[in-house]
Design a protein around this motif. Sequence first.
Motif, PDB file in Angstrom:
ATOM      1  N   LEU A 185      64.618  -4.895 -61.893  1.00  0.00           N
ATOM      2  CA  LEU A 185      65.757  -4.785 -60.980  1.00  0.00           C
ATOM      3  C   LEU A 185      67.054  -4.638 -61.763  1.00  0.00           C
ATOM      4  O   LEU A 185      67.903  -3.804 -61.421  1.00  0.00           O
ATOM      5  CB  LEU A 185      65.816  -6.010 -60.077  1.00  0.00           C
ATOM      6  N   LYS A 186      67.204  -5.447 -62.799  1.00  0.00           N
ATOM      7  CA  LYS A 186      68.425  -5.369 -63.605  1.00  0.00           C
ATOM      8  C   LYS A 186      68.588  -3.982 -64.216  1.00  0.00           C
ATOM      9  O   LYS A 186      69.687  -3.404 -64.204  1.00  0.00           O
ATOM     10  CB  LYS A 186      68.412  -6.422 -64.713  1.00  0.00           C
ATOM     11  N   ALA A 187      67.492  -3.441 -64.749  1.00  0.00           N
ATOM     12  CA  ALA A 187      67.557  -2.102 -65.353  1.00  0.00           C
ATOM     13  C   ALA A 187      67.928  -1.059 -64.304  1.00  0.00           C
ATOM     14  O   ALA A 187      68.695  -0.119 -64.583  1.00  0.00           O
ATOM     15  CB  ALA A 187      66.216  -1.767 -65.994  1.00  0.00           C
ATOM     16  N   TYR A 188      67.385  -1.210 -63.094  1.00  0.00           N
ATOM     17  CA  TYR A 188      67.680  -0.268 -62.011  1.00  0.00           C
ATOM     18  C   TYR A 188      69.153  -0.321 -61.621  1.00  0.00           C
ATOM     19  O   TYR A 188      69.807   0.718 -61.457  1.00  0.00           O
ATOM     20  CB  TYR A 188      66.806  -0.587 -60.799  1.00  0.00           C
ATOM     21  N   ILE A 189      69.685  -1.539 -61.461  1.00  0.00           N
ATOM     22  CA  ILE A 189      71.094  -1.695 -61.072  1.00  0.00           C
ATOM     23  C   ILE A 189      72.002  -1.090 -62.145  1.00  0.00           C
ATOM     24  O   ILE A 189      72.959  -0.371 -61.824  1.00  0.00           O
ATOM     25  CB  ILE A 189      71.423  -3.179 -60.842  1.00  0.00           C
ATOM     26  N   ASP A 190      71.698  -1.373 -63.403  1.00  0.00           N
ATOM     27  CA  ASP A 190      72.500  -0.805 -64.495  1.00  0.00           C
ATOM     28  C   ASP A 190      72.448   0.721 -64.473  1.00  0.00           C
ATOM     29  O   ASP A 190      73.464   1.392 -64.701  1.00  0.00           O
ATOM     30  CB  ASP A 190      72.000  -1.321 -65.842  1.00  0.00           C
ATOM     31  N   LEU A 191      71.267   1.275 -64.187  1.00  0.00           N
ATOM     32  CA  LEU A 191      71.104   2.729 -64.131  1.00  0.00           C
ATOM     33  C   LEU A 191      71.913   3.330 -62.993  1.00  0.00           C
ATOM     34  O   LEU A 191      72.588   4.354 -63.166  1.00  0.00           O
ATOM     35  CB  LEU A 191      69.630   3.083 -63.958  1.00  0.00           C
ATOM     36  N   ARG A 192      71.875   2.697 -61.820  1.00  0.00           N
ATOM     37  CA  ARG A 192      72.609   3.221 -60.667  1.00  0.00           C
ATOM     38  C   ARG A 192      74.121   3.238 -60.936  1.00  0.00           C
ATOM     39  O   ARG A 192      74.815   4.200 -60.601  1.00  0.00           O
ATOM     40  CB  ARG A 192      72.321   2.374 -59.424  1.00  0.00           C
ATOM     41  N   LYS A 193      74.613   2.172 -61.537  1.00  0.00           N
ATOM     42  CA  LYS A 193      76.044   2.103 -61.853  1.00  0.00           C
ATOM     43  C   LYS A 193      76.454   3.205 -62.831  1.00  0.00           C
ATOM     44  O   LYS A 193      77.502   3.842 -62.671  1.00  0.00           O
ATOM     45  CB  LYS A 193      76.379   0.735 -62.455  1.00  0.00           C
ATOM     46  N   LYS A 194      75.623   3.413 -63.840  1.00  0.00           N
ATOM     47  CA  LYS A 194      75.916   4.437 -64.837  1.00  0.00           C
ATOM     48  C   LYS A 194      75.825   5.831 -64.241  1.00  0.00           C
ATOM     49  O   LYS A 194      76.657   6.705 -64.546  1.00  0.00           O
ATOM     50  CB  LYS A 194      74.934   4.290 -66.006  1.00  0.00           C
ATOM     51  N   ASP A 195      74.842   6.051 -63.371  1.00  0.00           N
ATOM     52  CA  ASP A 195      74.576   7.379 -62.827  1.00  0.00           C
ATOM     53  C   ASP A 195      75.731   7.896 -61.982  1.00  0.00           C
ATOM     54  O   ASP A 195      76.177   9.036 -62.154  1.00  0.00           O
ATOM     55  CB  ASP A 195      73.294   7.333 -61.991  1.00  0.00           C
ATOM     56  N   TRP A 196      76.242   7.069 -61.065  1.00  0.00           N
ATOM     57  CA  TRP A 196      77.314   7.573 -60.197  1.00  0.00           C
ATOM     58  C   TRP A 196      78.584   7.816 -60.988  1.00  0.00           C
ATOM     59  O   TRP A 196      79.342   8.753 -60.694  1.00  0.00           O
ATOM     60  CB  TRP A 196      77.567   6.622 -59.027  1.00  0.00           C
ATOM     61  N   TRP A 197      78.825   6.990 -62.004  1.00  0.00           N
ATOM     62  CA  TRP A 197      80.047   7.142 -62.787  1.00  0.00           C
ATOM     63  C   TRP A 197      80.006   8.416 -63.630  1.00  0.00           C
ATOM     64  O   TRP A 197      81.038   9.044 -63.858  1.00  0.00           O
ATOM     65  CB  TRP A 197      80.252   5.914 -63.667  1.00  0.00           C
TER      66      TRP A 197
END
Length: 269
Positions: free
Chosen positions: A94-106
């Motif tokens: 979950l942590k890896a997913y959340i970090d990925l989502r934040k990076k992706d939109w930015w």
Amino acid sequence: MADMANDKEMINELTYGEKDLHTLTAKLVFPYIPKEMPAKEVKKKFHEERSKAKGYEFAFNYAGNASTIQRNFGLTAERANNIYNSYMSGFNGLKAYIDLRKKDWWEKGYINLNPKVGFKANIYDYPYLKKVQESFSEPGFWEYYREMKAIDRHCSTVEKVTEFFKRRSDSDRQSVNYPIQHTGALCYMVSMINFFEYLRKKDLLFKVLITVTPYDEINCEAPAEIAETIANVLYKIMVKSGELFVKRVKLDADISRLEDGTLPTYWIH
């Protein structure tokens, strides 16, 4: 969330365990709850802890952090950090997913809602946010910011930094939340289409009435003699529709029944 994040612990609990993530979370953040204790017993003996854990879970699953639960639940900073670290260590997928989502939109300027259908949510002020971030690299910017923050929090530079990080934090949460909500909406829409087609082919339009469809529910009225058939058909349609978008775990559905197992009569005519 378990499916999209591909979190092994969540998937294992939902597939092979007791299918109770709230209890699993409670065991993570309250170490004195025995790991081997069945969920049913945890609900009785540690009801308050499980209830609190549920709140922490929802906060973290939608990009909240230690500060979020410290503020929302009146915790000390130390306790909030311990809970956050325990949760993210237990659900590292979950942590890896959340970090990925934040990076992706930015990086892209939009939130990828669902790769299967290609829908996305554009960040309306993305160019402005990027421009503001660029201004932070100007010589002397952070020295001036720290100086003004100490003497005048209403300074335009201080307010600009505050607003920037607040806006970015908002879209961070949206980048985690939107794909989950959108996938749920896709499951619902496909279910409605397939259910309508079933009714049309069986010449049941206006005999079976689709009445209320709140969020992820489909409430319909049916003649008494076919009510059970319709309930089971709709159940299968919803489960099959979910399989199109959720692959790693079974996205189940429920038929609303009374305590004696019969269908509520207010949906039957």
